[in-house]
Design a protein around this motif. Structure first.
Motif, PDB file in Angstrom:
ATOM      1  N   PRO A   1       0.497  -1.507   0.083  1.00  0.00           N
ATOM      2  CA  PRO A   1      -0.549  -0.337   0.175  1.00  0.00           C
ATOM      3  C   PRO A   1       0.658   1.527  -0.043  1.00  0.00           C
ATOM      4  O   PRO A   1       0.421   2.426  -0.944  1.00  0.00           O
ATOM      5  N   TYR A   2       1.730   1.271   0.607  1.00  0.00           N
ATOM      6  CA  TYR A   2       3.002   2.860   0.994  1.00  0.00           C
ATOM      7  C   TYR A   2       3.326   2.466  -0.899  1.00  0.00           C
ATOM      8  O   TYR A   2       3.329   3.463  -1.133  1.00  0.00           O
ATOM      9  N   VAL A   3       3.858   0.896  -1.354  1.00  0.00           N
ATOM     10  CA  VAL A   3       4.372   1.652  -2.603  1.00  0.00           C
ATOM     11  C   VAL A   3       3.038   2.224  -3.831  1.00  0.00           C
ATOM     12  O   VAL A   3       3.485   3.339  -4.596  1.00  0.00           O
ATOM     13  N   ALA A   4       1.682   1.582  -3.154  1.00  0.00           N
ATOM     14  CA  ALA A   4       0.716   2.882  -4.610  1.00  0.00           C
ATOM     15  C   ALA A   4       0.896   3.714  -4.385  1.00  0.00           C
ATOM     16  O   ALA A   4       0.091   5.036  -5.239  1.00  0.00           O
ATOM     17  N   ARG A   5       0.902   4.654  -2.979  1.00  0.00           N
ATOM     18  CA  ARG A   5       0.740   6.075  -2.583  1.00  0.00           C
ATOM     19  C   ARG A   5       1.741   6.262  -3.637  1.00  0.00           C
ATOM     20  O   ARG A   5       1.912   6.895  -4.255  1.00  0.00           O
ATOM     21  N   MET A   6       3.499   5.749  -3.197  1.00  0.00           N
ATOM     22  CA  MET A   6       3.992   6.263  -4.003  1.00  0.00           C
ATOM     23  C   MET A   6       4.490   6.473  -5.627  1.00  0.00           C
ATOM     24  O   MET A   6       4.307   7.680  -5.656  1.00  0.00           O
ATOM     25  N   VAL A   7       3.972   4.838  -5.716  1.00  0.00           N
ATOM     26  CA  VAL A   7       3.561   5.577  -7.349  1.00  0.00           C
ATOM     27  C   VAL A   7       2.285   6.420  -8.266  1.00  0.00           C
ATOM     28  O   VAL A   7       2.302   7.175  -8.720  1.00  0.00           O
ATOM     29  N   GLU A   8       1.444   6.194  -7.168  1.00  0.00           N
ATOM     30  CA  GLU A   8       0.806   7.663  -7.347  1.00  0.00           C
ATOM     31  C   GLU A   8       0.724   8.867  -7.266  1.00  0.00           C
ATOM     32  O   GLU A   8       0.918   9.662  -8.388  1.00  0.00           O
ATOM     33  N   SER A   9       1.484   9.029  -6.460  1.00  0.00           N
ATOM     34  CA  SER A   9       2.112  10.613  -6.107  1.00  0.00           C
ATOM     35  C   SER A   9       3.083  11.143  -7.317  1.00  0.00           C
ATOM     36  O   SER A   9       3.035  12.017  -7.904  1.00  0.00           O
ATOM     37  N   SER A  10       3.731   9.765  -7.467  1.00  0.00           N
ATOM     38  CA  SER A  10       5.071  10.158  -9.266  1.00  0.00           C
ATOM     39  C   SER A  10       3.678  10.045 -10.531  1.00  0.00           C
ATOM     40  O   SER A  10       3.858  10.921 -11.548  1.00  0.00           O
ATOM     41  N   LEU A  11       2.499   9.920 -10.736  1.00  0.00           N
ATOM     42  CA  LEU A  11       1.898  10.050 -11.431  1.00  0.00           C
ATOM     43  C   LEU A  11       2.016  10.965 -11.992  1.00  0.00           C
ATOM     44  O   LEU A  11       0.458  11.583 -12.255  1.00  0.00           O
ATOM     45  N   LEU A  12       0.941  11.490 -10.391  1.00  0.00           N
ATOM     46  CA  LEU A  12      -0.274  12.674 -10.734  1.00  0.00           C
ATOM     47  C   LEU A  12       0.670  14.032 -10.825  1.00  0.00           C
ATOM     48  O   LEU A  12      -0.100  14.826 -11.377  1.00  0.00           O
ATOM     49  N   GLU A  13       2.660  13.810 -11.139  1.00  0.00           N
ATOM     50  CA  GLU A  13       3.128  14.615 -11.294  1.00  0.00           C
ATOM     51  C   GLU A  13       2.655  14.873 -12.636  1.00  0.00           C
ATOM     52  O   GLU A  13       3.615  15.990 -13.421  1.00  0.00           O
ATOM     53  N   VAL A  14       2.799  13.810 -13.576  1.00  0.00           N
ATOM     54  CA  VAL A  14       2.732  14.089 -15.066  1.00  0.00           C
ATOM     55  C   VAL A  14       2.049  15.238 -15.382  1.00  0.00           C
ATOM     56  O   VAL A  14       0.602  15.088 -15.143  1.00  0.00           O
ATOM     57  N   ASP A  15       1.865  16.239 -16.340  1.00  0.00           N
ATOM     58  CA  ASP A  15       1.399  17.024 -17.031  1.00  0.00           C
ATOM     59  C   ASP A  15       0.492  16.737 -17.555  1.00  0.00           C
ATOM     60  O   ASP A  15       0.018  15.737 -18.570  1.00  0.00           O
ATOM     61  N   SER A  16      -0.891  17.403 -16.598  1.00  0.00           N
ATOM     62  CA  SER A  16      -2.032  16.432 -17.488  1.00  0.00           C
ATOM     63  C   SER A  16      -2.567  17.246 -19.616  1.00  0.00           C
ATOM     64  O   SER A  16      -3.089  16.311 -19.696  1.00  0.00           O
ATOM     65  N   GLY A  17      -1.836  18.454 -19.289  1.00  0.00           N
ATOM     66  CA  GLY A  17      -2.100  18.425 -21.088  1.00  0.00           C
ATOM     67  C   GLY A  17      -0.706  17.135 -21.847  1.00  0.00           C
ATOM     68  O   GLY A  17      -1.675  16.778 -22.809  1.00  0.00           O
ATOM     69  N   VAL A  18      -0.353  16.423 -21.300  1.00  0.00           N
ATOM     70  CA  VAL A  18       0.014  15.681 -21.920  1.00  0.00           C
ATOM     71  C   VAL A  18      -0.349  14.546 -22.376  1.00  0.00           C
ATOM     72  O   VAL A  18      -1.073  13.595 -23.226  1.00  0.00           O
ATOM     73  N   VAL A  19      -0.989  13.782 -21.067  1.00  0.00           N
ATOM     74  CA  VAL A  19      -2.176  12.740 -21.240  1.00  0.00           C
ATOM     75  C   VAL A  19      -3.654  13.662 -22.188  1.00  0.00           C
ATOM     76  O   VAL A  19      -4.111  12.184 -22.998  1.00  0.00           O
ATOM     77  N   GLU A  20      -3.948  14.613 -22.416  1.00  0.00           N
ATOM     78  CA  GLU A  20      -4.856  14.777 -22.662  1.00  0.00           C
ATOM     79  C   GLU A  20      -4.176  14.869 -24.243  1.00  0.00           C
ATOM     80  O   GLU A  20      -5.360  14.729 -25.870  1.00  0.00           O
ATOM     81  N   ALA A  21      -3.425  15.103 -24.247  1.00  0.00           N
ATOM     82  CA  ALA A  21      -2.423  15.242 -25.988  1.00  0.00           C
ATOM     83  C   ALA A  21      -2.831  13.644 -26.414  1.00  0.00           C
ATOM     84  O   ALA A  21      -3.703  13.206 -27.446  1.00  0.00           O
ATOM     85  N   ALA A  22      -2.335  12.847 -25.294  1.00  0.00           N
ATOM     86  CA  ALA A  22      -2.583  11.297 -25.601  1.00  0.00           C
ATOM     87  C   ALA A  22      -3.811  11.087 -25.953  1.00  0.00           C
ATOM     88  O   ALA A  22      -4.006   9.991 -26.514  1.00  0.00           O
ATOM     89  N   GLN A  23      -4.949  11.941 -25.348  1.00  0.00           N
ATOM     90  CA  GLN A  23      -6.293  10.731 -25.702  1.00  0.00           C
ATOM     91  C   GLN A  23      -6.530  11.828 -27.013  1.00  0.00           C
ATOM     92  O   GLN A  23      -7.637  11.323 -27.681  1.00  0.00           O
ATOM     93  N   SER A  24      -6.468  13.398 -26.984  1.00  0.00           N
ATOM     94  CA  SER A  24      -6.945  13.364 -28.025  1.00  0.00           C
ATOM     95  C   SER A  24      -6.300  12.575 -30.021  1.00  0.00           C
ATOM     96  O   SER A  24      -7.207  13.258 -30.144  1.00  0.00           O
ATOM     97  N   MET A  25      -5.585  12.011 -29.691  1.00  0.00           N
ATOM     98  CA  MET A  25      -5.043  11.326 -30.446  1.00  0.00           C
ATOM     99  C   MET A  25      -5.467   9.674 -30.645  1.00  0.00           C
ATOM    100  O   MET A  25      -5.068   8.911 -31.351  1.00  0.00           O
ATOM    101  N   GLY A  26      -6.705   9.257 -29.624  1.00  0.00           N
ATOM    102  CA  GLY A  26      -7.227   8.397 -29.595  1.00  0.00           C
ATOM    103  C   GLY A  26      -6.287   6.732 -28.691  1.00  0.00           C
ATOM    104  O   GLY A  26      -6.465   6.147 -29.598  1.00  0.00           O
ATOM    105  N   SER A  27      -5.983   7.548 -27.902  1.00  0.00           N
ATOM    106  CA  SER A  27      -4.884   5.863 -27.654  1.00  0.00           C
ATOM    107  C   SER A  27      -6.210   5.678 -26.716  1.00  0.00           C
ATOM    108  O   SER A  27      -6.965   6.503 -25.946  1.00  0.00           O
TER     109      SER A  27
END
Lengths: 343, 221
Positions: free
Chosen positions: B103-129
């Protein structure tokens, strides 16, 4: 206000009565209201408005990064808001998007970024490699294939984003404030690239911007968005020479914060010139014709799709007869004249 | 205790410590990484919004994290026995270590992934991922430097937990330090074992930080 040339070309995207409402505490905010638009194949369609006008929401509804509350958005005959996940992903591959902040993968090379849309579509590796090289050539970054985005300038990053957007062979390219983070020189080169893509690849482009210069430079059509509704829409020349809406007059610099008060006291005449008339001494001849002076309130020259347009505001003669005479004279010279009051 | 005996013992117990730490960390990531991903993508503003599932997962993770390791170890004796054949011993400690750590690992992973720029995720969505494509090709690679940093923190934390394994019949440097320091009053042995622990923590932490820096392409080089 469709011109003949518009109706001949197939419609690429059609918006019908699109409405977007955001719930907020104690009520709701209407971001878009009753938006209906037709964007034809091959257009460079500009949507302009001040911040908060709803233009970003509008473009995000088109590829469903946002969902409209009501209304239809038709693309290839299908209604975008009703698409299932699979249809949506296939549609998005035909409708690419570029962003103000570029949104590149920071941990991947330029080549990997451009390869991404093809990788997710399952294109064979060898074909991807070839296509990446072609796309780099188109955007003029062949020497940057192995660079990382952090090593590039803003303009270069947007070029990578454009190459990435072209990788899925789209029919439409959506540009959400694509030049707003760039300096004027870089903006020019990106706009030229977009225009080249439109001409050479036949891709329909939708441009969202708050800068009239962007519209004037590359757009064929424009919709002016003001407070979530379309204030005015048509071909760029048409909207510029016969600006009707208050928002349009603000955006074209006809009514400015500086001349608002003057116009409230006395209306002015707006004269629009095209390229040929620019060199003629119209005002001097007008004064001779009327036998009384007029003062120039403002004057400037714009480029619309490569053609030169000038606009001038002069004081309206107080005497009604003299005023009519001025109108008749200017119209006789083939100029567009209209009375401008405070918006 | 002679120098040679001490060295031989420290070498052997270092191996025992690593034998508990490394598998526990790896298995904890096997469970914690997908859980961390789920915690991120099922958020209300995530790429696969499932707010109810998100809330339930959050509560489970918090519950597991709130039980102190030494108590969890005792509570898990029956589970450990069922999996490993016996409730105590060096190998058996891997079970409570893993369960306490994931569970500790899960929280660490969560906080790392939340650092990813939401714009990049949005761009990936806009490309049909697809959702899975965004996770595999955008979220995890873009968060990799931060994930590596998190891994270093997790492995050093688990290393520290192994010191408590002595109480459940596990060996390792922690047990040496406790046995010789607390029970036999041979403080030199306790210090020697502690120094090796400190060196191991430093090794993992510095290694993790360096690797994280090397693989990060966000800054100009």
């Amino acid at each position: 206000m469709d011109s003949i040339q518009d109706t001949n070309r197939p419609c690429q995207i059609e918006l019908q009565n699109v409405r977007k409402v955001y719930p907020v505490t104690g009520g709701e905010v209407v971001a878009l209201d009753n938006i209906s638009l037709k964007i034809h194949k091959g257009d460079i369609f500009g949507i302009i408005g001040l911040s908060g006008a709803g233009k970003s929401t509008l473009i995000r509804c088109v590829n469903r990064l946002d969902t409209p509350t009501e209304g239809k958005i038709l693309f290839c005959g299908k209604n975008v808001p009703e698409m299932n996940k699979q249809q949506l992903n296939l549609m998005r591959r035909k409708m690419s998007m570029i962003f103000q902040q570029f949104n590149l993968l920071m941990q991947q090379t330029v080549a990997k970024n451009i390869a991404y849309p093809m990788e997710i579509a399952g294109v064979p590796k060898e074909r991807i490699r070839k296509r990446v090289a072609e796309l780099l050539e188109i955007v003029g970054l062949s020497d940057k294939a192995k660079a990382y985005p952090s090593q590039l300038s803003g303009g270069q990053k947007q070029r990578v984003a454009i190459a990435r957007a072209l990788a899925s062979d789209p029919e439409v390219l959506l540009c959400d404030e694509a030049t707003s983070a760039l300096d004027p020189m870089t903006t020019q080169s990106i706009l030229r690239l977009l225009q080249q893509i439109n001409r050479e690849l036949g891709i329909t482009i939708v441009v969202i911007t708050h800068e009239m210069a962007v519209i004037r430079q590359i757009c064929t059509h424009v919709a002016i968005l003001d407070g979530g509704v379309i204030a005015e829409e048509g071909s760029v020349d048409e909207v510029f020479t016969h600006t009707k809406s208050a928002a349009g007059k603000r955006l074209f610099g006809i009514v400015t914060p500086e001349n608002r008060e003057e116009l409230a006291e006395a209306p002015a005449l707006r004269i629009v010139f095209d390229g040929e008339q620019l060199s003629e001494p119209i005002i001097a001849e007008l004064i001779l014709h009327l036998g009384q002076p007029v003062s120039i309130l403002s004057a400037d020259v714009h480029t619309l799709n490569g053609a030169q347009y000038g606009q001038m505001l002069i004081t309206r003669p107080e005497n009604r007869d003299v005023c009519d005479k001025a109108f008749a004279y200017l119209k006789g010279r083939g100029l567009t004249v209209e009375e401008v009051r405070q918006a | 205790m002679s120098w040679n005996t001490l060295m031989a013992m420290l070498a052997e117990e270092t191996c025992n410590t690593l034998f508990m730490t490394i598998p526990s960390t790896l298995i904890a990531y096997l469970l914690g990484l997908p859980l961390g991903v789920l915690l991120v993508i099922t958020r209300k503003d995530g790429i696969m919004p499932l707010p109810t599932l998100n809330r339930v997962l959050g509560i489970v993770v918090n519950l597991l994290r709130s039980v102190p390791f030494i108590i969890l170890m005792v509570m898990l004796f029956p589970v450990t026995r069922a999996i490993m054949g016996r409730g105590t011993g060096t190998a058996s400690v891997i079970v409570p270590l893993t369960i306490s750590a994931f569970p500790y690992v899960a929280r660490m992973v969560e906080s790392s992934l939340l650092e990813v720029d939401s714009g990049v995720v949005e761009a990936a969505q806009s490309m049909g991922s697809s959702t899975l494509q965004i996770v595999r090709k955008v979220l995890i690679p873009e968060a990799m430097p931060s994930l590596v940093n998190g891994f270093a923190i997790c492995i050093t934390t688990i290393l520290a937990y192994t010191a408590m394994a002595g109480t459940a019949g596990g060996d390792g440097l922690g047990k040496v330090a406790i046995t010789y320091g607390l029970n036999k009053r041979q403080y030199d042995v306790m210090y020697a074992a502690s120094i090796v622990l400190v060196l191991l923590v430093q090794l993992f932490q510095v290694g993790g930080t360096t690797l994280s820096h090397v693989i990060d392409h966000r800054r100009r080089k």
